[in-house]
Design an enzyme around this catalytic site. Sequence first.
Site, mmCIF file in Angstrom:
data_model
loop_
_atom_site.group_PDB
_atom_site.id
_atom_site.type_symbol
_atom_site.label_atom_id
_atom_site.label_comp_id
_atom_site.label_asym_id
_atom_site.label_seq_id
_atom_site.Cartn_x
_atom_site.Cartn_y
_atom_site.Cartn_z
ATOM 1 N N THR B 222 0.692 -1.152 -0.108
ATOM 2 C CA THR B 222 0.059 -0.129 -0.014
ATOM 3 C C THR B 222 0.994 1.376 -0.110
ATOM 4 O O THR B 222 2.013 1.179 0.581
ATOM 5 C CB THR B 222 -0.719 0.043 1.406
ATOM 6 O OG1 THR B 222 -1.468 -1.072 1.174
ATOM 7 C CG2 THR B 222 -1.831 1.266 1.571
ATOM 8 N N GLY B 252 -10.359 -3.490 2.487
ATOM 9 C CA GLY B 252 -9.493 -3.320 3.630
ATOM 10 C C GLY B 252 -9.641 -1.867 4.144
ATOM 11 O O GLY B 252 -10.480 -1.398 4.155
ATOM 12 N N ASP B 253 -8.499 -1.414 5.061
ATOM 13 C CA ASP B 253 -8.828 -0.293 5.651
ATOM 14 C C ASP B 253 -8.394 1.075 4.867
ATOM 15 O O ASP B 253 -8.846 2.108 5.225
ATOM 16 C CB ASP B 253 -7.852 -0.401 6.894
ATOM 17 C CG ASP B 253 -6.485 -0.379 6.419
ATOM 18 O OD1 ASP B 253 -6.104 -1.000 5.677
ATOM 19 O OD2 ASP B 253 -5.543 0.521 6.945
ATOM 20 N N GLY B 274 -0.797 -2.208 6.472
ATOM 21 C CA GLY B 274 -0.605 -3.612 7.275
ATOM 22 C C GLY B 274 -2.072 -4.302 6.965
ATOM 23 O O GLY B 274 -2.531 -4.405 5.981
ATOM 24 N N THR B 275 -2.091 -5.258 8.041
ATOM 25 C CA THR B 275 -3.299 -6.126 7.981
ATOM 26 C C THR B 275 -4.621 -5.216 8.018
ATOM 27 O O THR B 275 -4.824 -4.813 9.206
ATOM 28 C CB THR B 275 -3.222 -7.174 9.040
ATOM 29 O OG1 THR B 275 -2.098 -7.887 8.786
ATOM 30 C CG2 THR B 275 -4.426 -8.098 8.835
ATOM 31 N N GLY B 276 -5.390 -5.093 6.918
ATOM 32 C CA GLY B 276 -6.379 -4.105 6.950
ATOM 33 C C GLY B 276 -7.475 -4.404 8.331
ATOM 34 O O GLY B 276 -7.937 -3.379 8.700
#
Lengths: 356, 356
Positions: B222, B252-253, B274-276
Amino acid sequence: MKANLTIILIAVLGLFITSCKETTSSEPSASPEQVFTIAIHGGAGAMPKGTYTPEQEAAFHAKLKEAAQLGYEMLSRGDSAVDVVQAVICMLEDSPLFNAGKGSVFTKEGKIQMDAAIMNGRTLDCGSVNNIQRVQNPIKVARMVMDSSKYIMFSGEGAEQFAQLNNIPQADASYFYTQHQYERWKGMKDSTEGKYIRYVDSVMALQNIPTVLNNIEEKFGTVGCVVKDKYGNLAAGTSTGGLMNKKFNRIGDSPIIGAGTYASNNTCAISCTGTGEDFIKTVAAKTVADLMEFKGLTLEAATNELIHVRFKEIKGDGGLIAIDKNGNVSFQYNSDGMFRAKVDDKGNITTYIYNE
Amino acid sequence: MKANLTIILIAVLGLFITSCKETTSSEPSASPEQVFTIAIHGGAGAMPKGTYTPEQEAAFHAKLKEAAQLGYEMLSRGDSAVDVVQAVICMLEDSPLFNAGKGSVFTKEGKIQMDAAIMNGRTLDCGSVNNIQRVQNPIKVARMVMDSSKYIMFSGEGAEQFAQLNNIPQADASYFYTQHQYERWKGMKDSTEGKYIRYVDSVMALQNIPTVLNNIEEKFGTVGCVVKDKYGNLAAGTSTGGLMNKKFNRIGDSPIIGAGTYASNNTCAISCTGTGEDFIKTVAAKTVADLMEFKGLTLEAATNELIHVRFKEIKGDGGLIAIDKNGNVSFQYNSDGMFRAKVDDKGNITTYIYNE
């Protein structure tokens, strides 16, 4: 004697474990039984007292009461906050009275596109879907995303595919279609913008309840539910058909965690209704929770700050329902009214429509 | 004499108005010139020092520096925070080095599905798109949603349709296609889950830079940019291709206001990677802003609280860049590294990859 005691202890332990298993799939914490409660909304809007006929009012009050009754009974028998939120929202989605599930409005292309989200305040786990078309209960898909995937948000065709794989009941266009809604959609489909519209006319026609030409210009028929269960856990859920005549697969605040839906055992559970963009840009639900957690405000002060101070600054429009970790309930809105229900600690249900 | 003075005054006023018009479309406030600065990220990940060859490192450093240089030059000549965020993210989207725009990974179905969001800290206006497939620069669509619609979030085909109507440059599948990425996608497309994968191998191959078999298991490619301009206004933007091999139109975020992207002149501008799901459930970006606004924490203390305290509780994974209203910059991550760049008050650019 010792052997007998051991057997009794094992039996009691066995009963306890069985009872825990029966109550819920959401692993409530084992803390002592707490005050439990529930609050529900069926949308806020520009609807001053007298907007509806007595028959219309009665239909709304009855459905809100039925949903609150269902939730309260589930809570009484020990169901988890998340299970109660899901069941109550399913009931509201199944009613043509609200702009969610069966009562959803048409998009510009004449389709149904629904959004929903659910959040578990104990774990912060959440699930969310948007632009879903062929499912009876979008909230069930959101719950399934939360429980059965590593992810939180699925969209459109992808969310439908996930729902199908998980055997969530489908619904074709005829399930949502009503002649009256179709006629109204046809009348506005050439306008450029989506609009929250005079919704009650069509749904009342569905039920053969006399319809009056009224002056409702804006009504957000979104539904929502917030719960504190007897284990002290909070949960929130929201479901909506979105804007009548919307286009470009517009997403509002309902399925956005932190905007239209949020729950944390540390603070509160919240579900919002109104002009979605106002709730997104203020990250409304999380703002309320953070005013409580970081600034020490009460639930009532925090929801008041959002709806009557922050929303004034941005000319925001709508309302919310919230429950805090002590079981306090707050209704807050800057519109003329909000369909809503709550239950007191004796199990008495009160339902409201206008500013009363 | 008086007439001459009047003419001079009118001329000066005219110049001033013209210069205001030229600088930006985002109406910066007229307050005295302030310290301006910019920070950029190109994703965080499990990449301990030595993960990349010197040639690979050089390629990343060069692109990060080029983007920071562009942003700083624009800020120097008076461009608005929002314009700078858009231009810098466009440059990163156009590079195959990052998982955004041209470098986006394949979904399970072998498609490109990109998400992006932008937010104006002065007005809280924002725009967001998700699951967009045929556009070169998703951040341009997000910006167009913010500027040219009453709405904030458009999804999938609807977002594409909006982009087309607004003449945003399209891109067909071949624009995104690379043989190397395709082979890697083919190798994992039968696995059940999406994954953040060893991304650098493929993008380095694109540039004919020697690729080493390295031990990177997770890399979030991202891109994001946060800016404070000379008018004191903040803005943030984020763009991503999401998870390699993702399905069900997972979001995702990055495009969620308050989760992966947020900006308010009251507090700070933030972009996450990162991990959304970890950033969505914590409503990460808004949590940082609220820790500052409601609890009085500094930017550094607030970002530290999120990434090293809250993320520990939920086993969260990733990082963020942030700028506060005084121009302080914070980089925070719990991974081994994060591609990032910042500019000091003398215009010196520093770029980083590892934990250094």
